[in-house]
Each structure stands twice: as structure tokens, then as C-alpha cells.
Enzyme design. Structure first.
Site, PDB file in Angstrom:
ATOM      1  N   LYS A  23       0.869  -1.182   0.000  1.00 54.86           N
ATOM      2  CA  LYS A  23       0.000   0.000   0.000  1.00 54.86           C
ATOM      3  C   LYS A  23       0.900   1.224   0.000  1.00 54.86           C
ATOM      4  O   LYS A  23       2.053   1.150   0.439  1.00 54.86           O
ATOM      5  CB  LYS A  23      -0.875   0.008   1.250  1.00 54.86           C
ATOM      6  N   ASP A  34      -6.876   4.416  -4.603  1.00 51.75           N
ATOM      7  CA  ASP A  34      -7.568   4.291  -3.314  1.00 51.75           C
ATOM      8  C   ASP A  34      -8.167   5.683  -3.083  1.00 51.75           C
ATOM      9  O   ASP A  34      -8.351   6.442  -4.050  1.00 51.75           O
ATOM     10  CB  ASP A  34      -6.589   3.874  -2.207  1.00 51.75           C
TER      11      ASP A  34
HETATM   12  P1  NDP Z   1     -12.743   7.915  -3.061  1.00 57.78           P
HETATM   13  O1  NDP Z   1     -11.672   8.898  -2.856  1.00 57.78           O
HETATM   14  O2  NDP Z   1     -13.281   7.691  -4.423  1.00 57.78           O
HETATM   15  O3  NDP Z   1     -13.987   8.257  -2.109  1.00 57.78           O
HETATM   16  C1  NDP Z   1     -13.819   8.325  -0.728  1.00 57.78           C
HETATM   17  C2  NDP Z   1     -15.125   8.773  -0.097  1.00 57.78           C
HETATM   18  O4  NDP Z   1     -15.023   8.675   1.305  1.00 57.78           O
HETATM   19  C3  NDP Z   1     -15.453  10.218  -0.410  1.00 57.78           C
HETATM   20  O5  NDP Z   1     -16.833  10.376  -0.437  1.00 57.78           O
HETATM   21  C4  NDP Z   1     -14.822  10.936   0.781  1.00 57.78           C
HETATM   22  O6  NDP Z   1     -15.393  12.190   1.065  1.00 57.78           O
HETATM   23  C5  NDP Z   1     -15.127   9.967   1.906  1.00 57.78           C
HETATM   24  N1  NDP Z   1     -14.130  10.124   2.966  1.00 57.78           N
HETATM   25  C6  NDP Z   1     -12.783  10.002   2.843  1.00 57.78           C
HETATM   26  N2  NDP Z   1     -12.194  10.222   4.026  1.00 57.78           N
HETATM   27  C7  NDP Z   1     -13.191  10.491   4.897  1.00 57.78           C
HETATM   28  C8  NDP Z   1     -13.220  10.785   6.269  1.00 57.78           C
HETATM   29  N3  NDP Z   1     -12.103  10.866   6.989  1.00 57.78           N
HETATM   30  N4  NDP Z   1     -14.450  10.979   6.840  1.00 57.78           N
HETATM   31  C9  NDP Z   1     -15.589  10.901   6.120  1.00 57.78           C
HETATM   32  N5  NDP Z   1     -15.616  10.618   4.802  1.00 57.78           N
HETATM   33  C10 NDP Z   1     -14.436  10.410   4.214  1.00 57.78           C
HETATM   34  O7  NDP Z   1     -12.200   6.531  -2.429  1.00 57.78           O
HETATM   35  P2  NDP Z   1     -12.712   5.047  -2.676  1.00 57.78           P
HETATM   36  O8  NDP Z   1     -14.175   5.041  -2.893  1.00 57.78           O
HETATM   37  O9  NDP Z   1     -11.812   4.433  -3.671  1.00 57.78           O
HETATM   38  O10 NDP Z   1     -12.367   4.364  -1.270  1.00 57.78           O
HETATM   39  C11 NDP Z   1     -13.292   4.324  -0.180  1.00 57.78           C
HETATM   40  C12 NDP Z   1     -12.877   3.241   0.800  1.00 57.78           C
HETATM   41  O11 NDP Z   1     -12.863   1.972   0.125  1.00 57.78           O
HETATM   42  C13 NDP Z   1     -11.494   3.389   1.414  1.00 57.78           C
HETATM   43  O12 NDP Z   1     -11.523   2.865   2.738  1.00 57.78           O
HETATM   44  C14 NDP Z   1     -10.635   2.490   0.540  1.00 57.78           C
HETATM   45  O13 NDP Z   1      -9.463   2.049   1.217  1.00 57.78           O
HETATM   46  C15 NDP Z   1     -11.598   1.354   0.302  1.00 57.78           C
HETATM   47  N6  NDP Z   1     -11.304   0.529  -0.862  1.00 57.78           N
HETATM   48  C16 NDP Z   1     -11.227   1.068  -2.118  1.00 57.78           C
HETATM   49  C17 NDP Z   1     -10.978   0.260  -3.203  1.00 57.78           C
HETATM   50  C18 NDP Z   1     -10.997   0.773  -4.608  1.00 57.78           C
HETATM   51  O14 NDP Z   1     -10.928  -0.049  -5.521  1.00 57.78           O
HETATM   52  N7  NDP Z   1     -11.119   2.066  -4.848  1.00 57.78           N
HETATM   53  C19 NDP Z   1     -10.700  -1.191  -3.032  1.00 57.78           C
HETATM   54  C20 NDP Z   1     -10.899  -1.670  -1.673  1.00 57.78           C
HETATM   55  C21 NDP Z   1     -11.158  -0.821  -0.649  1.00 57.78           C
HETATM   56  P3  NDP Z   1     -14.596  13.530   0.679  1.00 57.78           P
HETATM   57  O15 NDP Z   1     -14.780  13.686  -0.793  1.00 57.78           O
HETATM   58  O16 NDP Z   1     -15.246  14.573   1.491  1.00 57.78           O
HETATM   59  O17 NDP Z   1     -13.152  13.277   1.070  1.00 57.78           O
END
Ligand code: NDP
Length: 444
Positions: A125, A165
Site C-alpha cells: 500500500k 484508493d
Molecule cells: P474515493 O476517494 O473515491 O472516495 C472516498 C469517499 O469517502 C469520499 O466520499 C470521501 O469524502 C469519503 N471520505 C474520505 N475520508 C473520509 C473521512 N475521513 N471521513 C468521512 N468521509 C471520508 O475513495 P474510494 O471510494 O476508492 O475508497 C473508499 C474506501 O474503500 C477506502 O476505505 C478504501 O481504502 C476502500 N477501498 C477502495 C478500493 C478501490 O478499488 N477504490 C478497493 C478496496 C477498498 P470527501 O470527498 O469529502 O473526502
């Protein structure tokens, strides 16, 4: 369980100030210690001690120029955690909260997750404390180019293959890939999540969300239930949340919430396909805030709140770590929630997990439920090596089959009486393959 306690004391002393890493290790150790006690070969070879120590940690300076010509400096990381099963594989996170401990927790989780996919991938990671929010495309490009100017020497299609991510989507992957190609003079599958016309895989953008829903369907089947007509609360509004919602709607479920770090929207009537398209446009193109949807959809918006107090049958946390606390889990149970499927990594605190399990609801941990993303990254790597592109249907079928296989491993290792403890199942199932490969490969 005395040895687990001692082990954790050593982990905490050796890795101070890394609470998320401690949390991730503790969860795994609690699950696998009874299994290790029955299989002393792992203890003798100090497999857990070795698995909790990254094979390599790379930390570097990332200087870049903002649009005003000011010099900015961020910190970059890559954690190469375990390569027993294949080259390191795992995403890059760009978010101001990123630090060594958070990336070590994510890399550690990734090792088990990648093992569960049944594909030949080790775990890693990386990322940076850079915040893409509010930056221009040019600033993001300059940052990505500087980041890759150091990272390129540590990665490669047979060594370490990063992906996206939080904060790293197709725009960032494009800039990172462009710089890698320029520095190496090679067009190789060194990153996954690439654009479709330059080596990406169909279904990769959808894979984590779709896979999470496929896993949920398998869990529901064990109780003779389905998604049809079920009210689903989703957190986040990024990649994972968007495609979880799309698949839930396709399968006849009703999505009532989305969130971001400022608050959540609640649409009691359900978000339809047209509204979902607005969320995608808002988040992926305009890069706006979720509250703007409340006006467009004429629904409620709750500032600085998470969506776990609304009435729902199923919860899909898809934002970030520790977003379902003990109180949130209690609220979900009280409101009749029957299942939680984790799209995010470790979105539930240990206390929250206990509440869900004590209430006998189906609880699918992230390392199993969200493994569809990295699994499809593995499929992207295979297509790159073959120099072929599979159809949408082919990739989707492989993804679904992998999610079914992951569910089977969880049942195999986690079923006790009538209850399936998916946490134990995923941890033991993920552990066995990696541990056996480490035994085979000697003391490395
Ligand atoms: P994105 O950046 O596309 O979206 C993240 C979302 O989560 C946004 O809506 C963001 O809001 C919100 N967010 C981020 N940090 C916080 C926080 N501290 N408090 C509240 N909301 C928060 O990321 P992904 O959708 O790719 O990833 C989301 C989760 O899924 C993560 O935990 C990631 O590790 C996990 N994941 C992702 C994978 C992938 O293929 N993308 C694979 C497996 C797991 P804002 O815009 O306000 O920051």
C-alpha cells in the site's frame, strides 16, 4: 489467549503511534491464534512475527510547484508488506490524514485480502498526505509527476503494481502512468485502474462496489434472504460507494444515503438511476460536495453526521476507517439492520464489530467484502500480460466467481455451529495460503 496479549504488547512497543496498525493486527491475531496453537509449525517459523514486519518501507520527499509558483512539500510512502504469493499489490491513497501507521494497517490488510482472491498477488500500500481536494488539474499533475519521479525506481509489473484508493482515481492514475512511462521508456502494466483505451480493464472502476454487493448476496443467501426491496444505507460517495449503489439498485434494493467528509444526504424514497448519475457527475467531474445533491433531489442533508442512524436493512460503509463506532452499530441494530458489508477498509471499530456479531447480524469484513477491487486489478494484470482485453461480461463473471470463492473460504474457516464468523473466516483463510508459501520459501 495470553500469548496474543503478549504479542500485541510487543507490536505496540515496536510500532509506537500507529493505532490503526495495532487495531488491524489485533483483529487478525485474535482470529488466528487458536488456529496457530493447533498448527505449531507456524509458531516455530515465527510466521506472525514476520508477517507483521513489512518486507520494505519506502518514505520519500515529494516537492512540487502550486499554481502560484510556490514550492510545496509532501511526504510519499510505499509499504511493500509481503511478496510470498506474488508481486506487491495495493492502492495509493492521497489524503491529508495519510501517515506511516495508516498505510501499514492498509498494507497488512491487503496481504490477507489478496490471498483470499485466490490470485497470485502479494500485498502493499502507499500514498501521500497530499490533498487533491481544491487543487487544479495542473497542480494534481505536477504532484503526481513528482511522486512518480521517486516511486518509479521501486515498482514494476513483476515487482510492485500500485492502484487507486482514496483520492486516487482515473485522473491521478493517468498522470502517474504517464510519468512512469516517460522515466522508464516502457509501456507496461505497472499500475492498475488505467484508462480503458490504454490498458485498463472493463469493470475495474465498478469492481469494488459490485464485488461488495455480490458478497452481500452470498451472505444473505445463507439465511434465505435477498437484496430485493431492502433499504440500504451507504456511506461515502466516491468510487466504492457509487458502484455499490449502482449494483444495489440493479438488484432491486433501495439506496437511501450517500455521504462525504462534511455530512450525508437521506432520500427516504430511494435514489434512482438518474439521481445516481448526478452523484457521479458531481463527484467525478465537478468534484463538488454531497450536500449539493440535497437540493437537486429535494431530500434531507445532515451536516457533520454519518448515515448510521437512519432506518435501514443493510449498511454498506464505503468511506473510510473507523466510521461505524459502537454507538453507530447499536443504532443500526436497533433500527433493524440485518447485515453490514464493508466496502471500505476497517470501517467498523472493534467495539462496533462486537455489537454486530453479538446481535447475530451478517457482518462481512472489508478484507473479504471489498476484495473485488484488487481481484479485478489482478484480472487487469492478466489481460496486460496477455495483451488482450476481455469483455465486460467475462470480467464481471470472473469477479462474481471470485467473490463466491471468497465467501466459501469464509464459511470454511469461520463457521461454528449455525453462525458464520466472517472475521475469523477471512483472517484464517487469508493467513493459511500466505503462511504456507512463506514456509515453502524458507527464511526470507
Ligand atoms: P474515493 O476517494 O473515491 O472516495 C472516498 C469517499 O469517502 C469520499 O466520499 C470521501 O469524502 C469519503 N471520505 C474520505 N475520508 C473520509 C473521512 N475521513 N471521513 C468521512 N468521509 C471520508 O475513495 P474510494 O471510494 O476508492 O475508497 C473508499 C474506501 O474503500 C477506502 O476505505 C478504501 O481504502 C476502500 N477501498 C477502495 C478500493 C478501490 O478499488 N477504490 C478497493 C478496496 C477498498 P470527501 O470527498 O469529502 O473526502
Amino acid at each position: 489467549m495470553a500469548s496474543a496479549k503478549k504479542f500485541m504488547e510487543r507490536i505496540i512497543a515496536k510500532n509506537p503511534g500507529e493505532p490503526e496498525f495495532h487495531q488491524a493486527v489485533k483483529e487478525v491475531i485474535t482470529s488466528i491464534m487458536p488456529f496457530i496453537e493447533k498448527n505449531p509449525k507456524y509458531e516455530k517459523a515465527k510466521i506472525i512475527e514476520r508477517m507483521t514486519e513489512p518486507e520494505r518501507v519506502i518514505m520519500f520527499r515529494v516537492p512540487w510547484l502550486d499554481d502560484k509558483g510556490e514550492v510545496r512539500v509532501n511526504r510519499g510512502f510505499r509499504i511493500e508488506m509481503n511478496s510470498a504469493l506474488g508481486p506487491y499489490k495495493g492502492g495509493l491513497r492521497f489524503h491529508p490524514t495519510v501517515n506511516l501507521g495508516i498505510l501499514k494497517f492498509l498494507a497488512f490488510e491487503q496481504v490477507f485480502k489478496n490471498s483470499l482472491t485466490t490470485l497470485p498477488m502479494g500485498g502493499g500500500k502507499g500514498g501521500s498526505d497530499f490533498d487533491p481536494k481544491g487543487k487544479s488539474d495542473n497542480e494534481v499533475m505536477r504532484f503526481c509527476q513528482s511522486f512518480m519521479s521517486e516511486l518509479f525506481r521501486h515498482i514494476g509489473p513483476d515487482t510492485d503494481i500500485p492502484a487507486g484508493d482514496i483520492g486516487v482515481g482515473d485522473r491521478e492514475i493517468g498522470f502517474l502512468f504517464g510519468q512512469y512511462k516517460r522515466l522508464r521508456n516502457e509501456f507496461t502494466g505497472v499500475l492498475t485502474g488505467k484508462g480503458l483505451n490504454w490498458g485498463g480493464s472493463l469493470i475495474r472502476p465498478e469492481a469494488t462496489g459490485y464485488g461488495c454487493v455480490y458478497f452481500m448476496q452470498e451472505m444473505l443467501k445463507t439465511r434465505g434472504e435477498s437484496l430485493k426491496g431492502r433499504v440500504c444505507a451507504i456511506s461515502g460517495s466516491g468510487n466504492v460507494a457509487q458502484y455499490t449503489a449502482e449494483k444495489v439498485i440493479q438488484q432491486g434494493g433501495k439506496v437511501v444515503t450517500f455521504s462525504d467528509s462534511n455530512g450525508f444526504i437521506y432520500d427516504e424514497d430511494g435514489i434512482d438511476g438518474k439521481e445516481l448519475a448526478c452523484v457521479l457527475e458531481l463527484k467525478n467531474v465537478k468534484r463538488g460536495r454531497i450536500k449539493e445533491c440535497a437540493k437537486m433531489f429535494d431530500c434531507k442533508y445532515y451536516e457533520n453526521k454519518r448515515p448510521w442512524n437512519v432506518k435501514c436493512d443493510i449498511a454498506f460503509p464505503g468511506a473510510t476507517q473507523n466510521e461505524i463506532t459502537e454507538d453507530d452499530a447499536k443504532a443500526l441494530v436497533k433500527n433493524g439492520c440485518i447485515a453490514v458489508g464493508e466496502g471500505a477498509n476497517i470501517p467498523t471499530t472493534p467495539e462496533g464489530i462486537k455489537v454486530s456479531q453479538d446481535a447475530n447480524i451478517l457482518y462481512g469484513p472489508g478484507k473479504a467484502a471489498n476484495a473485488g477491487g484488487v481481484a479485478t486489478s489482478g484480472l487487469e494484470m492478466s489481460q496486460n500480460s496477455l495483451r488482450l482485453s476481455w469483455s465486460r461480461e467475462e470480467v464481471d463473471k470472473k469477479l462474481r466467481d471470485i467473490m463466491i470463492a471468497i465467501h466459501e473460504q469464509c464459511v470454511k474457516y469461520g463457521k461454528k455451529g449455525n453462525y458464520i464468523n466472517y472475521v475469523n473466516g477471512a483472517n484464517i483463510g487469508g493467513f493459511v495460503k500466505v503462511a504456507d508459501a512463506m514456509l515453502d520459501q524458507g527464511l526470507v
